[in-house]
Write an enzyme that holds these catalytic residues in place. Structure first.
Site, mmCIF file in Angstrom:
data_model
loop_
_atom_site.group_PDB
_atom_site.id
_atom_site.type_symbol
_atom_site.label_atom_id
_atom_site.label_comp_id
_atom_site.label_asym_id
_atom_site.label_seq_id
_atom_site.Cartn_x
_atom_site.Cartn_y
_atom_site.Cartn_z
ATOM 1 N N GLY A 39 16.346 -2.431 -5.392
ATOM 2 C CA GLY A 39 17.660 -2.656 -5.940
ATOM 3 C C GLY A 39 18.723 -1.726 -5.380
ATOM 4 O O GLY A 39 19.915 -2.025 -5.435
ATOM 5 N N MET A 40 18.320 -0.561 -4.853
ATOM 6 C CA MET A 40 19.278 0.411 -4.348
ATOM 7 C C MET A 40 19.547 0.254 -2.860
ATOM 8 O O MET A 40 20.436 0.904 -2.321
ATOM 9 C CB MET A 40 18.771 1.831 -4.624
ATOM 10 C CG MET A 40 18.544 2.133 -6.078
ATOM 11 S SD MET A 40 20.061 2.404 -6.994
ATOM 12 C CE MET A 40 20.653 3.899 -6.244
ATOM 13 N N LYS A 58 17.502 5.356 4.464
ATOM 14 C CA LYS A 58 17.780 4.457 3.351
ATOM 15 C C LYS A 58 19.219 3.976 3.449
ATOM 16 O O LYS A 58 20.173 4.766 3.394
ATOM 17 C CB LYS A 58 17.552 5.140 2.007
ATOM 18 C CG LYS A 58 17.697 4.173 0.827
ATOM 19 C CD LYS A 58 16.938 4.664 -0.393
ATOM 20 C CE LYS A 58 16.806 3.549 -1.425
ATOM 21 N NZ LYS A 58 15.933 3.902 -2.528
ATOM 22 N N ASP A 154 16.053 8.462 -12.562
ATOM 23 C CA ASP A 154 15.286 7.246 -12.255
ATOM 24 C C ASP A 154 13.838 7.591 -11.896
ATOM 25 O O ASP A 154 13.297 7.100 -10.907
ATOM 26 C CB ASP A 154 15.947 6.472 -11.116
ATOM 27 C CG ASP A 154 15.496 5.000 -11.076
ATOM 28 O OD1 ASP A 154 14.981 4.511 -12.100
ATOM 29 O OD2 ASP A 154 15.657 4.363 -10.023
#
Length: 516
Positions: A39-40, A58, A154
């Protein structure tokens, strides 16, 4: 492979991508292939062409519904750079944060290992001592972050990578915090994985270090049980479960179970601290080899599923064998079942009392002096228990408590049982080796006072009623500890926690048992 929220996770396999192989980010990082996505954003394997090493890159996605890309990049750069200063073996090292063509990229240490989510989904639950070792390393990373003023936000199995040697890496520091900004969303949505979101965050409070600890507890539950404790069929149902339900362990016992249940206490102020959790996890990690199930316990962190031995919840943790009854153990007693949540549990192992490793003295103005019970010479010479939970006489020096003194709690009463904690239990009760020497009284007292204090200041006793209440711990006297009593096979030893009116009056039955 999907993680606990149904998103595709990073894997150890590089997906060939001819187009991606030609991309160079910031004139330095050549993308070689996709490692995974969630999702990120997307995670790429890349080569740092300046120094010739492989890294993970990322590529962050702007959150769905976000209005301000500039705010997003600003916060990501600030928060991830802050996280990049962390120096702990269990933290994925951040090498660089760059912006290229209005897209933000985080350049990280390349860890070629499956996530904890992958491991459990593929192989089933980990062995308890392995779960404890994983938890201890993640806790080390969180403590380093919290000391630096960073909240992860998270913590979940999909953000924990475990190598074949048992090394653990916690990733995505700072990213969740970077996106949790009202300027980024149109709906005020919570950022993080719902099933691993602490109750206080669901209730709208700011994330705090204790929130990360709760998420760690939920993560360790998943690792040892193979299921997500609070995950339900919808996000709304999941959040409701987090706020209202208590999970039960079936594959863990002793210090590991105590750590998990202590981390999952709903009220952050009553949750066990990182130091307390660390003591419990260290003990649990060191228990490997003390009792091995038939067929042996695999030592790899990629175990096959092992059938658990018969177990029973006792005082918030799981013990092998039957759960002995305590006063007030009727099902109608709210919150007083033996399987109630209490984190302040330590064990006597091999005759050594371990409580001092976890707790320091816990004294406050609501605590009355601790008393001994159970034998001639004790403060309470006789302490018989009953299925009822309240006493019609005060707890006083020299007064024995007999079964007829225990009454229902609906009417006025002098004191009230609200928790018991097993200090020692051994299923080999018929063996002389099952005996345990009486612990040092001062250490036993510290253990009991800490346990009762934690229960008193948790949701077991409503906050609005605590001001008018006192509590005290009852610990077994030496002769009571050593006596086998009517049942020669009963080697359970416990401490009791009792409530009374702070002004010396009687309780009316509404102080805590009926106020929820």
């Amino acid at each position: 492979m999907t993680d606990e929220q149904g998103q595709q996770t990073r894997t150890t396999q590089t997906t060939p991508n001819a187009g991606a192989a030609q991309r160079v980010i910031a004139g330095r990082y050549a993308l070689m292939g996709e490692l995974g996505r969630g999702g990120m954003g997307v995670v790429w394997r890349a080569e740092d062409t300046v120094i010739g090493r492989h890294v993970a890159v990322k590529e962050l996605r702007l959150p769905e519904g976000a209005e301000d890309a500039g705010v997003f990049q600003e916060r990501v750069l600030r928060e991830v750079r802050t996280g990049g200063r962390l120096n702990d073996p269990a933290v994925v090292t951040v090498y660089d944060v760059v912006t290229d063509a209005d897209t933000t990229y985080i350049v990280m240490e390349l860890v070629e290992a499956p996530t904890l989510s992958d491991l459990v989904r593929r192989n089933g639950p980990l062995a308890p001592h392995q779960v404890a070792m994983v938890g201890d390393q993640v806790l080390s990373a969180l403590r380093a972050a919290h000391q630096a003023g960073i909240v992860h936000r998270d913590v979940k199995p999909g953000n924990i990578m475990v190598t074949s040697t048992g090394r653990v890496k916690l990733t995505d520091f700072g990213i969740a915090q970077a996106v949790d900004d009202p300027r980024l969303t149109t709906s005020g949505m919570l950022v993080g994985s719902p099933a691993f979101m602490a109750p206080e965050r669901v209730a709208g409070r700011e994330a705090m270090p204790a929130s990360d600890l709760w998420a760690l507890g939920a993560t360790l539950y998943f690792a040892v049980e193979g299921t997500v404790a609070f995950e339900r069929s919808s996000t709304a149902a999941t959040l409701h479960a987090i706020m209202n339900e208590v999970p039960y362990l079936t594959h863990a016992q002793g210090p590991l179970a105590s750590a998990i249940m202590g981390l999952l206490i709903s009220t952050p102020e009553a949750r066990i601290t990182a130091e307390q959790a660390g003591g419990l996890l260290s003990m649990a990690a060191g228990q490997h080899g003390q009792s091995t199930p038939s067929g042996g316990m695999p030592t790899s962190v990629y175990p096959g599923q092992q059938p658990p031995p018969p177990q029973t919840m006792v005082a918030g943790h799981v013990m092998s064998g039957p759960a002995p009854a305590g006063p007030g153990s009727k099902a109608k007693r709210n919150g007083l079942l033996i399987g109630g949540v209490l984190a302040a549990v330590a064990l006597l192992a091999a005759g050594t009392f371990l409580g001092k490793w976890i707790f320091g003295p816990a004294v406050d103005d609501a605590m009355k002096p601790t008393m001994t019970y159970g034998a001639s010479g004790a403060d309470i010479p006789s302490f018989e228990t009953s299925s009822n939970g309240c006493l019609n006489v005060p707890l006083e020096q020299g007064r024995s408590i007999v079964s007829n003194n225990w009454i229902e709690c609906d009417g006025s009463h002098d004191s009230e049982y609200f928790e018991s904690v097993v200090v020692f239990y051994n299923s080999r009760a018929s063996s002389d080796t099952a005996k345990a020497a009486y612990p040092d009284p001062a250490r036993l007292r510290v253990f009991a006072e800490s346990a009762c204090s934690m229960a008193f200041h948790s949701e077991k006793v409503p906050a609005q009623k605590r001001a008018g209440l006192s509590y005290q711990a009852l610990i077994p006297y030496k002769d009571a500890w050593e006596a086998r009593g009517d049942n020669a096979n009963d080697l359970t030893r416990r401490v009791y926690c009792m409530l009374s009116d702070r002004g010396g009056g009687q309780l009316d039955g509404l102080n805590w048992t009926q106020v929820r």
